[in-house]
Design an enzyme around this catalytic site. Sequence first.
Site, short mmCIF file in Angstrom:
data_model
loop_
_atom_site.label_atom_id
_atom_site.label_comp_id
_atom_site.label_asym_id
_atom_site.label_seq_id
_atom_site.Cartn_x
_atom_site.Cartn_y
_atom_site.Cartn_z
N ASP A 37 43.87 31.20 24.02
CA ASP A 37 42.29 31.53 24.12
C ASP A 37 41.45 31.27 22.94
O ASP A 37 40.61 30.83 22.80
CB ASP A 37 42.08 32.71 24.93
CG ASP A 37 42.76 34.15 24.39
OD1 ASP A 37 43.71 34.05 23.28
OD2 ASP A 37 42.13 35.25 24.56
N SER A 68 35.79 60.05 33.14
CA SER A 68 36.98 59.46 33.63
C SER A 68 38.45 60.21 34.04
O SER A 68 38.47 61.58 33.40
CB SER A 68 37.90 58.51 32.60
OG SER A 68 38.99 58.21 33.18
N SER A 124 45.50 44.56 31.18
CA SER A 124 44.08 44.74 30.81
C SER A 124 43.23 45.67 31.49
O SER A 124 42.39 45.32 32.14
CB SER A 124 43.42 43.25 30.85
OG SER A 124 42.51 43.13 29.94
N ASP A 170 40.40 38.07 29.40
CA ASP A 170 40.91 39.49 30.28
C ASP A 170 39.47 39.39 30.84
O ASP A 170 39.53 39.79 32.20
CB ASP A 170 40.88 40.69 29.32
CG ASP A 170 42.25 40.49 28.69
OD1 ASP A 170 42.90 39.47 28.77
OD2 ASP A 170 42.40 41.25 27.52
#
Length: 380
Positions: A37, A68, A124, A170
Amino acid sequence: MTVTSDATGRYREVYGDEPTGLWAAPGRVNLIGEHTDYNEGFVLPFALPQRTVAAVGPAPAGEWTVSSTFADEPVSFGITEPGEVTGWASYPAGVVWALREAGFDVPGARIALSSEVPVGSGLSSSAALESAVLTALTDLGGLDLPLEKRPALAQRAENAYVGAPTGILDQSASMRCQPGRALFLDCRTYEVEQIPFDLAAAGLAMLVINSNAPHQHVDGEYGARRKSCEDAARILGVRALRDVTPDDLDAALARLDDDVMRRRVRHIVTEDQRVLDTVALLKAGRPREIGPLLTASHASMRDDFEITVAQVDVAVEAALSAGAYGARMTGGGFGGCVLALIDTDRAADTIKAVETAYAGHRFTAPTCWTVTAGPGATRI
Ligand code: ADP
Ligand code: MG
């Protein structure tokens, strides 16, 4: 409990009311094309069924709170600059910052996150988080931000705000993948093509083997590989290693003095070609035949790019011995996951073979599951 009800439950618990909506974004695996990439080459990820879910509701302008299931305390922030929010909350704060920096009027929001993407396993979870939050804020604010421009903003959040030097793979995968397809992405032009990837229809399954190897020195090694590639491109007088074709390879290698650099270049150039060959086979409806390309990619990462560790090499060997058509480490390296392409009815035996090999080496047991290509980020 599902990841969806977890996110909603967390939202109610922290904010005391109901979210406006739920947004989900997947983790990803890269079928082939590793470290290509940032060399402006080709990658071929697909979205995992495992997702991160964001339950989101309104807040006053210029105010954001994130919570979270991974963290005890919610974090609140206003309009910030990189460095002001740190830790896990820097990912959503970075998304707000990148959107604002691109000129968007980002709505204030309260966000609760839950995830089933394993963290730090190369699947990811960070892009899944960014993509869920970015998609939610874009939808809630009615922002005029086309899908193809979104990955670069999430990447900017991760590079410039969080401070992690990742490529665009990602975030592109998490936002642009489609079910039953792999995403062929040109990392120079950001053009994508949806490639047929319905393994089940061919009696095939993709086994993901999480090596559970401890990640060590990942950032330093990543930086060293990247520098080596960029130095080689400069010496060869090309913009990026993407511009060296397989036909040019021998001549290019002859111009490099350093053996390590030569091997790094050989990996990138051959890996780009393997991505193109994989795409051609999938388009031709011959998915079984991509196996040798996957295995060749692994050998190239092991011998030329030197980014594998014993646990992933053992998993690849064990899967191949158990009859896999091909197997390779996926992700940046130094641990993470292995993919093995197998006949659907061989899944249990292949898992057993990998577990037995791990036990023989006294490695921490692997975690294995089969996956299909799922959808990209969306409101659910
Ligand atoms: P990965 O390979 O999983 O992307 P990274 O190191 O890039 O590994 O990102 C992992 C980090 O992302 C975690 O340490 C945490 O800070 C953040 N993260 C990911 N998912 C969540 C989540 N659901 N809630 C909070 N933070 C998360
Ligand atoms: Mg990440």
